[in-house]
Enzyme design. Sequence first.
Site, mmCIF file in Angstrom:
data_model
loop_
_atom_site.group_PDB
_atom_site.id
_atom_site.type_symbol
_atom_site.label_atom_id
_atom_site.label_comp_id
_atom_site.label_asym_id
_atom_site.label_seq_id
_atom_site.Cartn_x
_atom_site.Cartn_y
_atom_site.Cartn_z
ATOM 1 N N ASP A 21 0.824 -1.205 0.000
ATOM 2 C CA ASP A 21 0.000 0.000 0.000
ATOM 3 C C ASP A 21 0.868 1.269 0.000
ATOM 4 O OD1 ASP A 21 0.996 -0.516 2.558
ATOM 5 O OD2 ASP A 21 -0.903 -0.179 3.598
ATOM 6 N N TYR A 62 11.114 3.051 1.036
ATOM 7 C CA TYR A 62 10.550 1.708 0.857
ATOM 8 C C TYR A 62 9.460 1.719 -0.216
ATOM 9 C CZ TYR A 62 7.481 -2.272 1.917
ATOM 10 O OH TYR A 62 6.673 -3.373 1.818
HETATM 11 N N1 LIG Z 1 4.630 -7.180 6.707
HETATM 12 C C1 LIG Z 1 3.745 -6.256 6.325
HETATM 13 O O1 LIG Z 1 3.060 -5.667 7.166
HETATM 14 C C2 LIG Z 1 3.575 -5.945 4.854
HETATM 15 C C3 LIG Z 1 2.753 -4.883 4.465
HETATM 16 C C4 LIG Z 1 2.568 -4.619 3.099
HETATM 17 C C5 LIG Z 1 3.222 -5.399 2.147
HETATM 18 N N2 LIG Z 1 4.036 -6.398 2.562
HETATM 19 C C6 LIG Z 1 4.741 -7.196 1.538
HETATM 20 O O2 LIG Z 1 4.522 -8.565 1.781
HETATM 21 C C7 LIG Z 1 5.684 -9.314 1.449
HETATM 22 C C8 LIG Z 1 6.034 -10.261 2.596
HETATM 23 O O3 LIG Z 1 6.230 -9.514 3.787
HETATM 24 P P1 LIG Z 1 6.603 -10.275 5.150
HETATM 25 O O4 LIG Z 1 6.285 -9.358 6.277
HETATM 26 O O5 LIG Z 1 6.032 -11.636 5.127
HETATM 27 O O6 LIG Z 1 8.190 -10.370 5.018
HETATM 28 P P2 LIG Z 1 9.238 -10.884 6.114
HETATM 29 O O7 LIG Z 1 8.582 -11.683 7.164
HETATM 30 O O8 LIG Z 1 10.089 -9.723 6.530
HETATM 31 O O9 LIG Z 1 10.154 -11.864 5.233
HETATM 32 C C9 LIG Z 1 10.984 -11.349 4.230
HETATM 33 C C10 LIG Z 1 11.562 -12.535 3.482
HETATM 34 O O10 LIG Z 1 12.482 -12.062 2.499
HETATM 35 C C11 LIG Z 1 13.664 -12.862 2.587
HETATM 36 N N3 LIG Z 1 14.797 -12.095 2.070
HETATM 37 C C12 LIG Z 1 15.351 -10.979 2.596
HETATM 38 N N4 LIG Z 1 16.404 -10.606 1.849
HETATM 39 C C13 LIG Z 1 16.510 -11.484 0.820
HETATM 40 C C14 LIG Z 1 17.378 -11.645 -0.282
HETATM 41 N N5 LIG Z 1 18.421 -10.803 -0.495
HETATM 42 N N6 LIG Z 1 17.182 -12.670 -1.133
HETATM 43 C C15 LIG Z 1 16.157 -13.548 -0.938
HETATM 44 N N7 LIG Z 1 15.298 -13.468 0.099
HETATM 45 C C16 LIG Z 1 15.478 -12.439 0.962
HETATM 46 C C17 LIG Z 1 13.786 -13.196 4.046
HETATM 47 O O11 LIG Z 1 14.634 -14.313 4.230
HETATM 48 P P3 LIG Z 1 15.376 -14.597 5.655
HETATM 49 O O12 LIG Z 1 14.393 -14.217 6.722
HETATM 50 O O13 LIG Z 1 15.669 -16.071 5.617
HETATM 51 O O14 LIG Z 1 16.601 -13.766 5.694
HETATM 52 C C18 LIG Z 1 12.332 -13.511 4.391
HETATM 53 O O15 LIG Z 1 12.004 -14.824 4.040
HETATM 54 C C19 LIG Z 1 6.767 -8.305 1.099
HETATM 55 O O16 LIG Z 1 6.953 -8.268 -0.296
HETATM 56 C C20 LIG Z 1 6.238 -6.978 1.611
HETATM 57 O O17 LIG Z 1 6.645 -5.889 0.810
HETATM 58 C C21 LIG Z 1 4.235 -6.696 3.875
#
Ligand SMILES: NC(=O)c1ccc[n+]([C@@H]2O[C@H](COP(=O)([O-])OP(=O)(O)OC[C@H]3O[C@@H](n4cnc5c(N)ncnc54)[C@H](OP(=O)(O)O)[C@@H]3O)[C@@H](O)[C@H]2O)c1
Length: 274
Positions: free
Chosen positions: A102, A124
């Site tokens: 968002d 971001y």
């Molecule tokens: N969390 C929110 O509130 C939110 C809100 C809006 C949109 N989103 C979107 O939803 C998606 C998932 O979010 P999330 O909160 O589930 O993420 P998350 O828990 O922070 O997990 C991020 C993932 O990315 C991996 N990662 C980080 N650097 C990397 C690299 N260089 N190469 C390959 N993998 C890498 C991490 O691996 P390791 O942990 O093993 O290092 C982890 O598995 C994202 O695209 C984010 O933009 C999230």
Amino acid sequence: MKLLVTGGSGFLGSELVRQARAAGWDVAATYRTRPVTGAVPLDVTDEAAVEALVARLRPAVVVHTAYVLSGDALWPVTAEGAAAVARACARHGARLVHLSSDLVFDGGRGGYREADPPGPVIPYGEAKAAAERLVAAACPGALVVRTSLLLDGAGLGPQELRPLAAARGELEMGFFSDELRSPVSVRDLATAVLEAAPRAELAGPLHLAGADTVDRYELARLVCLRHGVDPAPLRATLAAGLPDPRPLDCSLDSSRAAALLTTRLRGIREVLAA
Ligand SMILES: NC(=O)c1ccc[n+]([C@@H]2O[C@H](COP(=O)([O-])OP(=O)(O)OC[C@H]3O[C@@H](n4cnc5c(N)ncnc54)[C@H](OP(=O)(O)O)[C@@H]3O)[C@@H](O)[C@H]2O)c1
């Protein structure tokens, strides 16, 4: 159907893997620093490694969740890493579902629909907006899922730990009472993504966020009440006027998804009352 989830060690990625396996998908997943049983290591900044993995696994669908939120790796991972994944998908004929945010919007009015133009105001958001453009250029059939704050609901995700710690006096932080979002259950989101993933006719942006618009202070209070913690010590603060501007109302309109999918994306009040 063979599915590859990047970021399988993450909050959404691990839920996608859990649900897809339970539904009988043939699931592969990647991690970067937190090894997960059955997942393979991948750094999306290494384009040759991305290409080799997709060439070896030949997934029908790739759900790309991997990203970082900030720091020196923001652009290489979040923008260029997404482009590398999209190029590999295009080369090998894999359907791509790219996770976006968002925060690609400027927050000036809220209620954003898919056709509204991105206008990020924080780094971001700029990286995620660039990722959207690069993904669309490399892989025009990709589905770009824009979502909002992810919550567990019953358990404790990252967005739930901070309000609880603050209310217990273990963390000093305020919660913006003027920043509006459309938080969503990570379970609802994963179900909706897996419903949309095989449907190749769904391309371009799709908003998958919760039905309620709430400010971050109200959200923090709801989380505390859900977990039986007194929210009274929580401190409300204002995002407006901060030296580094923040988008104030990035609420998403997910009515297109409601019309296209059977999965219901509950409002966060319902999620946290359950
Ligand atoms: N969390 C929110 O509130 C939110 C809100 C809006 C949109 N989103 C979107 O939803 C998606 C998932 O979010 P999330 O909160 O589930 O993420 P998350 O828990 O922070 O997990 C991020 C993932 O990315 C991996 N990662 C980080 N650097 C990397 C690299 N260089 N190469 C390959 N993998 C890498 C991490 O691996 P390791 O942990 O093993 O290092 C982890 O598995 C994202 O695209 C984010 O933009 C999230």
